[in-house]
Design an enzyme around this catalytic site. Structure first.
Site, mmCIF file in Angstrom:
data_model
loop_
_atom_site.group_PDB
_atom_site.id
_atom_site.type_symbol
_atom_site.label_atom_id
_atom_site.label_comp_id
_atom_site.label_asym_id
_atom_site.label_seq_id
_atom_site.Cartn_x
_atom_site.Cartn_y
_atom_site.Cartn_z
ATOM 1 N N ARG A 170 8.708 4.190 1.448
ATOM 2 C CA ARG A 170 9.578 4.601 2.554
ATOM 3 C C ARG A 170 10.243 5.951 2.299
ATOM 4 O O ARG A 170 10.823 6.529 3.221
ATOM 5 C CB ARG A 170 10.638 3.528 2.821
ATOM 6 C CG ARG A 170 10.067 2.265 3.451
ATOM 7 C CD ARG A 170 11.163 1.361 4.014
ATOM 8 N NE ARG A 170 10.614 0.324 4.881
ATOM 9 C CZ ARG A 170 10.362 -0.936 4.495
ATOM 10 N NH1 ARG A 170 10.617 -1.312 3.265
ATOM 11 N NH2 ARG A 170 9.871 -1.808 5.348
ATOM 12 N N GLY A 197 0.795 -1.223 0.000
ATOM 13 C CA GLY A 197 0.000 0.000 0.000
ATOM 14 C C GLY A 197 0.827 1.272 0.000
ATOM 15 O O GLY A 197 2.025 1.257 -0.247
ATOM 16 N N GLY A 228 5.306 3.540 -8.985
ATOM 17 C CA GLY A 228 5.928 2.219 -9.147
ATOM 18 C C GLY A 228 4.867 1.123 -9.104
ATOM 19 O O GLY A 228 4.809 0.252 -9.987
ATOM 20 N N HIS A 229 4.014 1.198 -8.067
ATOM 21 C CA HIS A 229 2.936 0.204 -7.960
ATOM 22 C C HIS A 229 2.003 0.291 -9.170
ATOM 23 O O HIS A 229 1.557 -0.733 -9.699
ATOM 24 C CB HIS A 229 2.104 0.458 -6.699
ATOM 25 C CG HIS A 229 2.869 0.358 -5.414
ATOM 26 N ND1 HIS A 229 3.068 1.431 -4.575
ATOM 27 C CD2 HIS A 229 3.484 -0.695 -4.820
ATOM 28 C CE1 HIS A 229 3.748 1.044 -3.507
ATOM 29 N NE2 HIS A 229 4.020 -0.240 -3.633
HETATM 30 P P1 AMP Z 1 5.865 -2.649 -1.666
HETATM 31 O O1 AMP Z 1 4.501 -2.027 -1.529
HETATM 32 O O2 AMP Z 1 6.987 -1.694 -1.420
HETATM 33 O O3 AMP Z 1 5.988 -3.947 -0.904
HETATM 34 O O4 AMP Z 1 6.003 -3.040 -3.193
HETATM 35 C C1 AMP Z 1 5.029 -3.818 -3.847
HETATM 36 C C2 AMP Z 1 5.538 -4.166 -5.214
HETATM 37 O O5 AMP Z 1 5.800 -2.962 -5.931
HETATM 38 C C3 AMP Z 1 6.862 -4.955 -5.198
HETATM 39 O O6 AMP Z 1 6.823 -5.939 -6.219
HETATM 40 C C4 AMP Z 1 7.878 -3.895 -5.483
HETATM 41 O O7 AMP Z 1 9.052 -4.392 -6.097
HETATM 42 C C5 AMP Z 1 7.110 -2.993 -6.431
HETATM 43 N N1 AMP Z 1 7.702 -1.647 -6.442
HETATM 44 C C6 AMP Z 1 7.945 -0.858 -5.377
HETATM 45 N N2 AMP Z 1 8.551 0.282 -5.766
HETATM 46 C C7 AMP Z 1 8.693 0.200 -7.108
HETATM 47 C C8 AMP Z 1 9.257 1.052 -8.098
HETATM 48 N N3 AMP Z 1 9.814 2.223 -7.795
HETATM 49 N N4 AMP Z 1 9.226 0.650 -9.381
HETATM 50 C C9 AMP Z 1 8.676 -0.555 -9.713
HETATM 51 N N5 AMP Z 1 8.131 -1.405 -8.833
HETATM 52 C C10 AMP Z 1 8.146 -1.035 -7.544
#
Ligand code: AMP
Length: 279
Positions: free
Chosen positions: A187, A31, A36-37
């Site tokens: 983060r 979340g 990116g998400h």
């Molecule tokens: P997180 O919410 O940080 O656990 O990320 C969820 C998914 O989004 C994971 O597969 C991450 O690798 C991907 N993710 C997070 N940040 C990025 C980003 N800057 N670019 C591409 N994918 C991302």
């Protein structure tokens, strides 16, 4: 857009989709969604008819002194972003609905998970594999999309899918960055203004590595030494910088095309990771 809070309801819906021949895509997240998400949702839509986004800050992948409590959360904004991105469903479980109080089965990957981040965050990948395996069983996806941002995580998940025969295609989508090169991350909100400026040092060091390799430097040791110097000059405290085989994560001595460089640093109190492939 459907919103599921109850794991069983999601699973019932997902099984029906599969029966009806609808291809389901899954994007697991914690979340506080950012570009990116959203790029993962867009990628998932290319492979699937219905995309499920899970939003769950998974307690069992956080260490006792990590940021589980203060991890940023914004359910309302996340729902709006998923709707705008064209998700078919969002899954919003809680630790209580996900884990039986006496849950005693976990998924452990025993090689790749014991390197790099796994050494510094004991139990982290066990928590990740366990929750992702559960999400696979609940959302019944044909395809699941992960980000290259978490390079080691993607390797570990691919290995889990291979070794446990999950009938799921794993897609890894490229890193989405801020205009100055900082990889988007939930983060990043922890960073003060000064720390945010220093954070550009991560991508700067990756550029340096790629430039050195292009100019003919193939010694991993030398490239890493230059990166460490650059990161420290930018005010960052190095946790690790390693050049590895992109599949096995074995460290390499002589860098070749296709190898990956992975790094983790502390920017103030915030731990940031980044990586790139040598091309
Ligand atoms: P997180 O919410 O940080 O656990 O990320 C969820 C998914 O989004 C994971 O597969 C991450 O690798 C991907 N993710 C997070 N940040 C990025 C980003 N800057 N670019 C591409 N994918 C991302």
């Amino acid at each position: 857009m459907l919103v599921f809070r109850d794991p069983q309801k999601l699973q019932r819906w997902a099984l029906k989709q599969r029966e009806a021949g609808v291809r389901v895509g899954l994007v697991p997240t914690m979340g506080y969604l950012h570009e990116g998400h959203l790029s993962l949702i867009a990628a998932a839509k290319k492979y699937a008819d219905a995309v499920v986004v899970s939003v769950f800050v998974n307690p069992i992948q956080f260490g006792p002194n990590e940021d589980f409590e203060k991890y940023p959360r914004d359910e309302k904004a996340d729902l709006a972003k998923c709707r705008a991105a064209g998700a078919a469903a969002v899954f919003l479980p809680t630790p209580q609905t996900m884990y039986a109080p006496d849950a005693s089965v976990h998924v452990t990957e025993e090689v790749l998970a014991n390197r790099l981040c796994g050494l510094r965050r004991p139990g982290h990948f066990r928590g990740v594999c366990t929750v992702v395996a559960k999400l696979f069983n609940l959302a019944q996806p044909n395809v699941a999309v992960f980000g290259q941002k978490d390079f080691q995580q993607a390797c570990v998940i691919r290995r889990m899918v291979r070794d446990l025969n999950f009938p799921i295609r794993i897609v890894v989508a490229p890193i989405v960055r801020e205009p100055d090169g900082l990889a988007r991350s939930s983060r990043n909100t922890y960073l003060s203004e000064t720390e945010r400026q220093q954070a550009v040092g991560l991508s700067r060091s990756l550029h340096l590595a790629k430039r050195l390799f292009r100019e003919g430097q193939t010694s991993a040791k030398r490239i890493v030494a230059r990166m460490v110097k650059s990161l420290e000059a930018d005010g960052l405290q190095v946790d690790y910088v390693e050049i590895v085989d992109a599949e096995t994560l074995d460290p390499v001595k002589t860098v070749q095309k296709g190898n990956a460089v992975l790094l983790a640093v502390y920017d103030g109190k915030t731990r940031l990771i980044d990586n790139c492939l040598f091309s």
